[in-house]
Design a protein around this motif. Structure first.
Motif, PDB file in Angstrom:
ATOM      1  N   PRO A 221      15.831  13.274   9.267  1.00  0.00           N
ATOM      2  CA  PRO A 221      15.856  11.846   9.579  1.00  0.00           C
ATOM      3  C   PRO A 221      14.481  11.275   9.936  1.00  0.00           C
ATOM      4  O   PRO A 221      14.136  10.175   9.505  1.00  0.00           O
ATOM      5  N   LEU A 222      13.683  12.005  10.708  1.00  0.00           N
ATOM      6  CA  LEU A 222      12.367  11.492  11.086  1.00  0.00           C
ATOM      7  C   LEU A 222      11.424  11.435   9.888  1.00  0.00           C
ATOM      8  O   LEU A 222      10.612  10.524   9.771  1.00  0.00           O
ATOM      9  N   GLN A 223      11.559  12.385   8.967  1.00  0.00           N
ATOM     10  CA  GLN A 223      10.752  12.356   7.743  1.00  0.00           C
ATOM     11  C   GLN A 223      11.097  11.122   6.917  1.00  0.00           C
ATOM     12  O   GLN A 223      10.203  10.485   6.355  1.00  0.00           O
ATOM     13  N   SER A 224      12.361  10.786   6.832  1.00  0.00           N
ATOM     14  CA  SER A 224      12.739   9.611   6.043  1.00  0.00           C
ATOM     15  C   SER A 224      12.216   8.329   6.695  1.00  0.00           C
ATOM     16  O   SER A 224      11.878   7.379   5.991  1.00  0.00           O
ATOM     17  N   TYR A 225      12.121   8.302   8.034  1.00  0.00           N
ATOM     18  CA  TYR A 225      11.573   7.122   8.720  1.00  0.00           C
ATOM     19  C   TYR A 225      10.110   6.907   8.332  1.00  0.00           C
ATOM     20  O   TYR A 225       9.676   5.785   8.109  1.00  0.00           O
ATOM     21  N   TYR A 226       9.329   7.983   8.250  1.00  0.00           N
ATOM     22  CA  TYR A 226       7.900   7.878   7.966  1.00  0.00           C
ATOM     23  C   TYR A 226       7.560   8.013   6.474  1.00  0.00           C
ATOM     24  O   TYR A 226       6.394   7.987   6.111  1.00  0.00           O
ATOM     25  N   LEU A 227       8.537   8.155   5.609  1.00  0.00           N
ATOM     26  CA  LEU A 227       8.288   8.420   4.198  1.00  0.00           C
ATOM     27  C   LEU A 227       7.428   7.346   3.527  1.00  0.00           C
ATOM     28  O   LEU A 227       6.456   7.663   2.840  1.00  0.00           O
ATOM     29  N   LEU A 228       7.740   6.082   3.709  1.00  0.00           N
ATOM     30  CA  LEU A 228       6.963   5.015   3.073  1.00  0.00           C
ATOM     31  C   LEU A 228       5.554   4.928   3.655  1.00  0.00           C
ATOM     32  O   LEU A 228       4.590   4.671   2.927  1.00  0.00           O
ATOM     33  N   ASP A 229       5.424   5.149   4.961  1.00  0.00           N
ATOM     34  CA  ASP A 229       4.090   5.153   5.579  1.00  0.00           C
ATOM     35  C   ASP A 229       3.251   6.301   5.029  1.00  0.00           C
ATOM     36  O   ASP A 229       2.053   6.145   4.788  1.00  0.00           O
ATOM     37  N   TYR A 230       3.881   7.461   4.828  1.00  0.00           N
ATOM     38  CA  TYR A 230       3.157   8.602   4.280  1.00  0.00           C
ATOM     39  C   TYR A 230       2.680   8.313   2.859  1.00  0.00           C
ATOM     40  O   TYR A 230       1.550   8.606   2.498  1.00  0.00           O
ATOM     41  N   ARG A 231       3.534   7.701   2.070  1.00  0.00           N
ATOM     42  CA  ARG A 231       3.159   7.343   0.695  1.00  0.00           C
ATOM     43  C   ARG A 231       1.991   6.362   0.694  1.00  0.00           C
ATOM     44  O   ARG A 231       1.038   6.507  -0.061  1.00  0.00           O
ATOM     45  N   GLN A 232       2.061   5.365   1.568  1.00  0.00           N
ATOM     46  CA  GLN A 232       1.014   4.352   1.631  1.00  0.00           C
ATOM     47  C   GLN A 232      -0.314   4.955   2.092  1.00  0.00           C
ATOM     48  O   GLN A 232      -1.356   4.680   1.511  1.00  0.00           O
ATOM     49  N   CYS A 233      -0.285   5.818   3.108  1.00  0.00           N
ATOM     50  CA  CYS A 233      -1.547   6.387   3.595  1.00  0.00           C
ATOM     51  C   CYS A 233      -2.092   7.416   2.613  1.00  0.00           C
ATOM     52  O   CYS A 233      -3.305   7.614   2.539  1.00  0.00           O
ATOM     53  N   SER A 234      -1.230   8.066   1.849  1.00  0.00           N
ATOM     54  CA  SER A 234      -1.710   9.015   0.840  1.00  0.00           C
ATOM     55  C   SER A 234      -2.507   8.298  -0.241  1.00  0.00           C
ATOM     56  O   SER A 234      -3.527   8.792  -0.700  1.00  0.00           O
ATOM     57  N   LYS A 235      -2.022   7.120  -0.643  1.00  0.00           N
ATOM     58  CA  LYS A 235      -2.761   6.331  -1.630  1.00  0.00           C
ATOM     59  C   LYS A 235      -4.077   5.824  -1.046  1.00  0.00           C
ATOM     60  O   LYS A 235      -5.112   5.855  -1.691  1.00  0.00           O
ATOM     61  N   ALA A 236      -4.013   5.336   0.197  1.00  0.00           N
ATOM     62  CA  ALA A 236      -5.199   4.751   0.822  1.00  0.00           C
ATOM     63  C   ALA A 236      -6.229   5.809   1.202  1.00  0.00           C
ATOM     64  O   ALA A 236      -7.415   5.515   1.298  1.00  0.00           O
ATOM     65  N   ALA A 237      -5.796   7.053   1.409  1.00  0.00           N
ATOM     66  CA  ALA A 237      -6.716   8.114   1.833  1.00  0.00           C
ATOM     67  C   ALA A 237      -7.753   8.432   0.764  1.00  0.00           C
ATOM     68  O   ALA A 237      -8.784   9.031   1.062  1.00  0.00           O
ATOM     69  N   GLU A 238      -7.496   8.031  -0.468  1.00  0.00           N
ATOM     70  CA  GLU A 238      -8.451   8.259  -1.549  1.00  0.00           C
ATOM     71  C   GLU A 238      -9.725   7.438  -1.354  1.00  0.00           C
ATOM     72  O   GLU A 238     -10.776   7.799  -1.849  1.00  0.00           O
ATOM     73  N   LYS A 239      -9.621   6.332  -0.613  1.00  0.00           N
ATOM     74  CA  LYS A 239     -10.780   5.488  -0.328  1.00  0.00           C
ATOM     75  C   LYS A 239     -11.324   5.863   1.045  1.00  0.00           C
ATOM     76  O   LYS A 239     -10.592   5.833   2.037  1.00  0.00           O
ATOM     77  N   ALA A 240     -12.585   6.205   1.120  1.00  0.00           N
ATOM     78  CA  ALA A 240     -13.196   6.608   2.385  1.00  0.00           C
ATOM     79  C   ALA A 240     -13.153   5.469   3.397  1.00  0.00           C
ATOM     80  O   ALA A 240     -13.430   4.317   3.073  1.00  0.00           O
ATOM     81  N   GLY A 241     -12.755   5.783   4.620  1.00  0.00           N
ATOM     82  CA  GLY A 241     -12.756   4.806   5.699  1.00  0.00           C
ATOM     83  C   GLY A 241     -11.594   3.842   5.708  1.00  0.00           C
ATOM     84  O   GLY A 241     -11.579   2.909   6.509  1.00  0.00           O
ATOM     85  N   SER A 242     -10.620   4.033   4.844  1.00  0.00           N
ATOM     86  CA  SER A 242      -9.495   3.099   4.809  1.00  0.00           C
ATOM     87  C   SER A 242      -8.525   3.390   5.957  1.00  0.00           C
ATOM     88  O   SER A 242      -8.423   4.509   6.441  1.00  0.00           O
TER      89      SER A 242
END
Length: 126
Positions: free
Chosen positions: A39-60
């Protein structure tokens, strides 16, 4: 009369096979999501997806609202997987486990939005 021509011209067996082939992966994903993700993983799933994409840019940075367990006269703390289970509680689809309630926690709430560096957030949620 016209309906009979359409029935003969359209390959119903092929259509049924296509629906079955395309529907199987969707059903498999839904089953995986329901039975395998905590359940806790599903709560943070969209945030994890968003930060994974943004992590490609330094300092984001990524905005996140932590899930906090609350109690009277106690400081709110981030919820951990053993504190939450599925079920409707207010506007969340999670509620406290009986073990967390026995420990004195009375509810769950989202924290205020917080900006966290995407690379750090990805590591914390991963």
């Amino acid at each position: 009369m016209r309906l009979q021509r359409i029935r003969r011209a359209f390959p119903w067996r092929t259509a049924a096979l296509m629906v079955a082939l395309l529907g199987a992966p969707v059903l498999a994903f839904a089953a995986w999501f329901v039975w395998e993700i905590e359940p806790l993983q599903s709560y943070y799933l969209l945030d994890y997806r968003q930060c994974s994409k943004a992590a490609e840019k330094a300092g984001s940075a990524t905005e996140i609202r932590w899930l906090m367990k609350t109690a009277q006269r106690r400081k709110s703390l981030p919820a951990i997987p053993s504190d939450v289970t599925t079920g409707k509680a207010g506007n969340l689809s999670l509620h406290l486990t009986s073990a967390a309630i026995k420990s004195g926690w009375i509810g769950l709430e989202k924290s205020a939005p917080e900006l966290v560096y995407s690379g750090e957030l990805k590591d914390a949620l991963g």
